[in-house]
Write an enzyme that holds these catalytic residues in place. Sequence first.
Site, short mmCIF file in Angstrom:
data_model
loop_
_atom_site.label_atom_id
_atom_site.label_comp_id
_atom_site.label_asym_id
_atom_site.label_seq_id
_atom_site.Cartn_x
_atom_site.Cartn_y
_atom_site.Cartn_z
N GLY A 158 0.79 -0.82 0.30
CA GLY A 158 -0.12 -0.44 0.18
C GLY A 158 0.51 1.20 0.12
O GLY A 158 0.03 2.78 -0.12
N LEU A 159 2.12 1.18 -0.11
CA LEU A 159 2.47 2.27 -0.03
C LEU A 159 2.66 3.05 -1.49
O LEU A 159 4.07 3.96 -1.71
CB LEU A 159 4.22 1.56 0.33
N GLY A 160 2.62 2.11 -2.34
CA GLY A 160 2.68 3.17 -3.82
C GLY A 160 4.43 2.93 -4.46
O GLY A 160 4.89 2.86 -5.40
N SER A 161 5.05 1.43 -4.28
CA SER A 161 5.84 1.01 -4.41
C SER A 161 6.06 0.63 -6.18
O SER A 161 6.80 0.81 -6.54
CB SER A 161 6.24 -0.12 -3.36
N SER A 162 4.71 -0.01 -6.70
CA SER A 162 4.77 -0.14 -7.63
C SER A 162 4.76 1.20 -8.60
O SER A 162 5.84 0.47 -9.60
CB SER A 162 3.83 -1.37 -8.14
N GLU B 178 1.67 1.40 -16.90
CA GLU B 178 1.57 0.84 -15.77
C GLU B 178 -0.74 0.55 -15.14
O GLU B 178 -0.71 -0.98 -15.54
CB GLU B 178 1.54 1.06 -14.20
N ASP C 89 -0.45 7.59 -7.37
CA ASP C 89 0.70 7.09 -6.79
C ASP C 89 1.99 7.79 -7.92
O ASP C 89 3.13 7.81 -7.09
CB ASP C 89 0.53 5.40 -7.32
#
Length: 258
Positions: free
Chosen positions: A27-31, A63, A75
């Site tokens: 949920g940290l927007g890593s992708s 994405e 994001d």
Amino acid sequence: AKAVIKRLDVMAGFTLRLHADAPWGTGLGSSSTHIVAVLGVFSHWLRLGLTDYELAEMAFQLERVDIGQAGGRQDQYSATFGGFNFIEFGENGTMVSPLLVENAVLHELHYRLLLCSLGRTRRSSEILEDQINLYVTNNSNTVEALHNQKRIAYEMKTALLTGNVNDMGSLLHVGWLEKRRVSSLVSNSLIDDVYEDARGLGALGGKVLGAGGGGHMLFLCSEEGKVQLHQRLVSRGLECVGFAFDPNGLTVWESSSG
């Protein structure tokens, strides 16, 4: 990374090494941040001259369209621009308006925020697809909750710019209640239990980051409640994670080490 290389038609001449501190599905927007970083590197190397808006939008297309991962634009734009922004998404494009927040407010906000890992990941696409289906079918609960979240965003901007941190906590709480209404997949028994526990120990408000279902929770504590809440979360076997505000967003540099 492969989607970036395919979209830019880069055939050879490079070695790409990837590293990320945040795991997938938290949920940290890593992708999205991952795609922005890789795209930024190739834009710099190939001298594409992409603006921040162009880079963020291309990252979104990569994405959401090329890869087919469900989600919005927030994001990619957050990762590209960095800092505190009010981001408006409309039919005619996206507008990023930087917010001039006083340093004292940022210090107070950073001190009173507590980031907690739930120790489990989730597939955000399943939750988002459920939300989209409910919205498309005009589910009244979902539509009303989304409109309320939009209204809260404007109120949150005012609270941030005027330095009213306590109001921000209250708005986080109301926003979380609305977010839970959007889809039954957003929360679960663990999340609800942790949230109610936190509210009883000094959290003015909080939320699950990202689509929901797992990952990380963020709490905004009262002035005296952070230490007690931190101890309680750790006693439950949860991990409190350090973080910092990033004013710069995407940063690309050339190494002289070869």
